[in-house]
Design a protein around this motif. Structure first.
Motif, PDB file in Angstrom:
ATOM      1  N   ASP A 166       0.817  -1.213   0.000  1.00 15.33           N
ATOM      2  CA  ASP A 166       0.000   0.000   0.000  1.00 15.33           C
ATOM      3  C   ASP A 166       0.851   1.263   0.000  1.00 15.33           C
ATOM      4  O   ASP A 166       0.481   2.285  -0.563  1.00 15.33           O
ATOM      5  N   ALA A 167       1.989   1.186   0.670  1.00 17.08           N
ATOM      6  CA  ALA A 167       2.868   2.365   0.750  1.00 17.08           C
ATOM      7  C   ALA A 167       3.747   2.483  -0.500  1.00 17.08           C
ATOM      8  O   ALA A 167       4.572   3.384  -0.598  1.00 17.08           O
ATOM      9  N   GLY A 168       3.592   1.526  -1.427  1.00 17.32           N
ATOM     10  CA  GLY A 168       4.371   1.580  -2.661  1.00 17.32           C
ATOM     11  C   GLY A 168       5.816   1.138  -2.493  1.00 17.32           C
ATOM     12  O   GLY A 168       6.681   1.490  -3.300  1.00 17.32           O
ATOM     13  N   LEU A 169       6.102   0.369  -1.437  1.00 19.43           N
ATOM     14  CA  LEU A 169       7.477  -0.104  -1.222  1.00 19.43           C
ATOM     15  C   LEU A 169       7.714  -1.397  -2.008  1.00 19.43           C
ATOM     16  O   LEU A 169       6.795  -2.201  -2.165  1.00 19.43           O
ATOM     17  N   PRO A 170       8.934  -1.592  -2.477  1.00 21.23           N
ATOM     18  CA  PRO A 170       9.223  -2.834  -3.200  1.00 21.23           C
ATOM     19  C   PRO A 170       9.100  -4.048  -2.273  1.00 21.23           C
ATOM     20  O   PRO A 170       9.314  -3.917  -1.066  1.00 21.23           O
ATOM     21  N   PRO A 171       8.753  -5.208  -2.809  1.00 20.19           N
ATOM     22  CA  PRO A 171       8.608  -6.395  -1.962  1.00 20.19           C
ATOM     23  C   PRO A 171       9.936  -6.799  -1.322  1.00 20.19           C
ATOM     24  O   PRO A 171      11.003  -6.479  -1.844  1.00 20.19           O
ATOM     25  N   LEU A 172       9.853  -7.480  -0.189  1.00 22.73           N
ATOM     26  CA  LEU A 172      11.065  -7.953   0.499  1.00 22.73           C
ATOM     27  C   LEU A 172      11.642  -9.133  -0.270  1.00 22.73           C
ATOM     28  O   LEU A 172      10.912  -9.883  -0.912  1.00 22.73           O
ATOM     29  N   SER A 173      12.961  -9.288  -0.163  1.00 20.29           N
ATOM     30  CA  SER A 173      13.586 -10.405  -0.870  1.00 20.29           C
ATOM     31  C   SER A 173      13.307 -11.708  -0.122  1.00 20.29           C
ATOM     32  O   SER A 173      13.034 -11.703   1.076  1.00 20.29           O
ATOM     33  N   LYS A 174      13.381 -12.793  -0.841  1.00 19.51           N
ATOM     34  CA  LYS A 174      13.214 -14.119  -0.226  1.00 19.51           C
ATOM     35  C   LYS A 174      14.597 -14.725   0.005  1.00 19.51           C
ATOM     36  O   LYS A 174      15.469 -14.630  -0.851  1.00 19.51           O
ATOM     37  N   THR A 175      14.771 -15.348   1.163  1.00 23.38           N
ATOM     38  CA  THR A 175      16.073 -15.937   1.468  1.00 23.38           C
ATOM     39  C   THR A 175      16.096 -17.405   1.053  1.00 23.38           C
ATOM     40  O   THR A 175      15.127 -18.122   1.259  1.00 23.38           O
ATOM     41  N   LYS A 176      17.224 -17.819   0.460  1.00 21.48           N
ATOM     42  CA  LYS A 176      17.400 -19.224   0.100  1.00 21.48           C
ATOM     43  C   LYS A 176      17.665 -20.003   1.388  1.00 21.48           C
ATOM     44  O   LYS A 176      18.773 -20.007   1.917  1.00 21.48           O
ATOM     45  N   ILE A 177      16.632 -20.654   1.895  1.00 18.92           N
ATOM     46  CA  ILE A 177      16.726 -21.276   3.211  1.00 18.92           C
ATOM     47  C   ILE A 177      17.712 -22.443   3.252  1.00 18.92           C
ATOM     48  O   ILE A 177      18.365 -22.678   4.270  1.00 18.92           O
ATOM     49  N   GLU A 178      17.874 -23.141   2.127  1.00 26.24           N
ATOM     50  CA  GLU A 178      18.849 -24.259   2.117  1.00 26.24           C
ATOM     51  C   GLU A 178      20.242 -23.738   2.482  1.00 26.24           C
ATOM     52  O   GLU A 178      21.004 -24.407   3.180  1.00 26.24           O
ATOM     53  N   ASP A 179      20.561 -22.527   1.997  1.00 27.99           N
ATOM     54  CA  ASP A 179      21.868 -21.928   2.317  1.00 27.99           C
ATOM     55  C   ASP A 179      22.016 -21.711   3.817  1.00 27.99           C
ATOM     56  O   ASP A 179      23.045 -22.006   4.406  1.00 27.99           O
ATOM     57  N   ILE A 180      20.963 -21.167   4.415  1.00 26.52           N
ATOM     58  CA  ILE A 180      21.016 -20.840   5.843  1.00 26.52           C
ATOM     59  C   ILE A 180      21.145 -22.141   6.656  1.00 26.52           C
ATOM     60  O   ILE A 180      21.901 -22.203   7.630  1.00 26.52           O
ATOM     61  N   LYS A 181      20.432 -23.167   6.224  1.00 28.33           N
ATOM     62  CA  LYS A 181      20.508 -24.443   6.932  1.00 28.33           C
ATOM     63  C   LYS A 181      21.911 -25.037   6.843  1.00 28.33           C
ATOM     64  O   LYS A 181      22.428 -25.585   7.814  1.00 28.33           O
ATOM     65  N   LYS A 182      22.514 -24.922   5.679  1.00 28.07           N
ATOM     66  CA  LYS A 182      23.884 -25.441   5.518  1.00 28.07           C
ATOM     67  C   LYS A 182      24.852 -24.707   6.455  1.00 28.07           C
ATOM     68  O   LYS A 182      25.697 -25.325   7.096  1.00 28.07           O
ATOM     69  N   LEU A 183      24.718 -23.376   6.522  1.00 26.00           N
ATOM     70  CA  LEU A 183      25.593 -22.599   7.411  1.00 26.00           C
ATOM     71  C   LEU A 183      25.340 -23.005   8.868  1.00 26.00           C
ATOM     72  O   LEU A 183      26.278 -23.112   9.668  1.00 26.00           O
ATOM     73  N   ALA A 184      24.066 -23.223   9.199  1.00 25.55           N
ATOM     74  CA  ALA A 184      23.707 -23.585  10.574  1.00 25.55           C
ATOM     75  C   ALA A 184      24.315 -24.932  10.954  1.00 25.55           C
ATOM     76  O   ALA A 184      24.717 -25.140  12.101  1.00 25.55           O
ATOM     77  N   GLU A 185      24.411 -25.834   9.981  1.00 23.25           N
ATOM     78  CA  GLU A 185      25.028 -27.129  10.273  1.00 23.25           C
ATOM     79  C   GLU A 185      26.528 -26.979  10.433  1.00 23.25           C
ATOM     80  O   GLU A 185      27.128 -27.485  11.375  1.00 23.25           O
ATOM     81  N   LYS A 186      27.135 -26.271   9.512  1.00 21.08           N
ATOM     82  CA  LYS A 186      28.598 -26.081   9.543  1.00 21.08           C
ATOM     83  C   LYS A 186      29.075 -25.415  10.826  1.00 21.08           C
ATOM     84  O   LYS A 186      30.141 -25.723  11.344  1.00 21.08           O
ATOM     85  N   THR A 187      28.308 -24.438  11.314  1.00 22.36           N
ATOM     86  CA  THR A 187      28.752 -23.655  12.470  1.00 22.36           C
ATOM     87  C   THR A 187      28.231 -24.223  13.790  1.00 22.36           C
ATOM     88  O   THR A 187      28.492 -23.665  14.854  1.00 22.36           O
ATOM     89  N   GLY A 188      27.476 -25.293  13.723  1.00 22.34           N
ATOM     90  CA  GLY A 188      26.944 -25.892  14.952  1.00 22.34           C
ATOM     91  C   GLY A 188      25.723 -25.167  15.488  1.00 22.34           C
ATOM     92  O   GLY A 188      25.255 -25.444  16.588  1.00 22.34           O
ATOM     93  N   PHE A 189      25.186 -24.236  14.696  1.00 20.66           N
ATOM     94  CA  PHE A 189      24.034 -23.453  15.163  1.00 20.66           C
ATOM     95  C   PHE A 189      22.796 -24.336  15.363  1.00 20.66           C
ATOM     96  O   PHE A 189      21.982 -24.084  16.245  1.00 20.66           O
TER      97      PHE A 189
END
Lengths: 299, 178
Positions: B142-165
């Motif tokens: 409604d305010a004419g703002l561009p849509p938010l980006s979508k995050t590639k969740i597989e990437d975040i999950k991979k980082l979470a595994e690698k870092t022990g998160f």
């Protein structure tokens, strides 16, 4: 790197709670010809989870930096928290080879690599340094008259100085200059550099509420009629939570809290609607009444 | 010296290796140079309103190797990371980073305040710590703002595994630390 074009890192709190900050900043950017390009596929800056897993925090920050590197653009951010985390990570990764190797090992799994080719800037820095105080002053057509405001920088724009290298955190000046060019007067108040406590809101909400109460009290006593912030977290604590603070401590403050781009926009003659002033919890009518009616003629 | 020490009823156990563990972790290197001047505590906005939060005492306890006492302390979670202490420390102790190291170690002992679990599961779902409700995205439109980006969740999950998160946010909840 293309001038006036930036990778825009919005973060989470702005779309979640502080839309007016984004609306007003975008309006100012449009007026100044600054292009804000949405970062595709960005993620959390990393700050909120740093207390529990530092490695994940820097991996998240580094992923954002890599996305901007691929865009070939410097990052611009509106949030102090995102600014501090991305700046610190960027500088450390550039300097510390061991850290870079470690982080790049995490990133290799998702086909990214930190190269160190970009910089991170706060919107306020772009205004003060790249556009410049002089240029901005020329664009002020509707200055404020007899408006006293209190400034609040927010910790993560300034500290730790060793990593952010912005300004002397004990005596910063950039926001003061930016406010004064709108015609408003900045008043000094007790414990100006005190933190809003926003980062521990989830641990114990009484802490930020007590800190904010002290801040509002000191500002009121100094005679200011509004507060100017440059961070969505600080803004949320002082504006959105102000009624809650008033209720908890049985006190009345009624202090409007404006995002800096809103103050600047008003002085540039942009309408309150376009700057989303109605989004503020504490209404800013008093501030609006101090705008000089007629357009000042510039020589 | 500290209220916390006085009221501690179990025998204090000293782990002589604890300080070395902290010193080895990124951000923990400056623990050893704290000389107890108290500048951090007198500069700290949290210490002003919470009597039991005394960052300099936490440094001393860690230097002495009082591992259990430090890691199970509720007060290590009160640091707002404003870094005023870091800028003012005459010794160059990076207090905020040392405290972060202590918190990261406390997590490994099973102490994770609930808010971080919420943040963690949101990050693994959306890439950010908040789920943006539909009413907000509608407001953006409604305010004419561009849509938010979508995050590639597989990437975040991979980082979470690698870092022990993944393990960080999986452990038992410790609501008593709220």
């Amino acid at each position: 790197m293309t001038d006036n074009k930036y990778a825009f890192f919005i973060g989470c709190l702005i779309p979640y709670r502080e839309l007016a900050y984004e609306i007003s900043a975008r309006r100012i950017a449009k007026k100044l010809g600054i292009k804000l390009i949405t970062m595709p596929d960005a993620n959390c800056c990393g700050l909120p989870i740093d207390p529990v897993n530092h490695e994940m925090s820097i991996a998240l920050a580094a992923r954002n930096l890599c996305i901007a590197e691929d865009m070939g653009l410097n990052i611009i951010t509106l949030c102090n928290g995102c600014f501090a985390t991305l700046t610190k990570t960027n500088k450390q990764l550039k300097k510390d080879r061991e850290l870079r190797q470690r982080v790049n090992k995490y990133l290799a799994d998702i086909s990214l690599e930190f190269k160190g080719s970009i910089e991170v800037k706060h919107f306020i820095e772009i205004l003060a340094e790249d556009v410049g105080i002089e240029k901005l002053s020329e664009l002020v057509t509707k200055p404020f008259n007899d408006l006293k405001v209190a400034e609040h920088y927010g910790c993560h724009f300034l500290r730790p100085h060793k990593y952010l290298e912005t300004e002397n955190p004990e005596n910063p000046t950039v926001l003061t200059k930016l406010i004064e060019l709108t015609g408003a007067t900045v008043v000094d108040y007790l414990d100006e550099s005190e933190c809003c406590g926003g980062t521990v809101l989830g641990i114990d909400p009484n802490i930020p509420l007590s800190l904010a109460r002290d801040k509002l009290k000191n500002i009121k006593e100094a005679g200011a009629e509004a507060i100017i912030t440059i961070c969505p977290n600080c803004h949320m604590i002082y504006d959105l939570n102000q009624p809650r603070i008033e209720k908890t401590f049985s006190e009345t403050y009624g202090l409007p809290v404006l995002h800096y781009p809103q103050l600047l926009g008003l002085a540039m003659g942009i309408t309150p609607e376009e700057l989303a002033l109605d989004e503020l919890r504490v209404k800013a009518d008093k501030v609006l009444s101090r705008l000089v009616e007629e357009i000042k003629v510039k020589h | 010296m500290s209220n916390e020490v006085k009221t501690y009823r179990k025998p204090l156990r000293i782990d002589p290796e604890f300080k070395n563990l902290v010193l080895k972790m990124p951000g923990g290197e400056t623990l050893k140079i704290c000389f107890q001047c108290g500048t951090c505590t007198s500069s700290c906005p949290i210490a002003q309103i919470i009597d039991t939060y005394r960052p300099n005492q936490l440094m001393r306890l860690a230097q002495f190797g009082l591992k259990d006492k430090v890691l199970s302390s509720k007060t290590i979670w009160l640091c707002a990371a404003c870094a005023t202490c870091v800028d003012r420390c005459p010794q160059g102790v990076e207090m905020a980073s040392v405290l972060r190291v202590l918190k990261n170690l406390a997590v490994k002992e099973g102490c994770v305040p609930r808010v971080f679990k919420d943040f963690g599961s949101a990050i693994l779902k959306t890439g950010f710590v908040y789920n943006i409700p539909k009413t907000r995205t509608k407001k953006r439109e409604d305010a004419g703002l561009p849509p938010l980006s979508k995050t590639k969740i597989e990437d975040i999950k991979k980082l979470a595994e690698k870092t022990g998160f993944i393990d960080t946010i999986k452990g038992e909840e410790s609501d008593d630390r709220q």
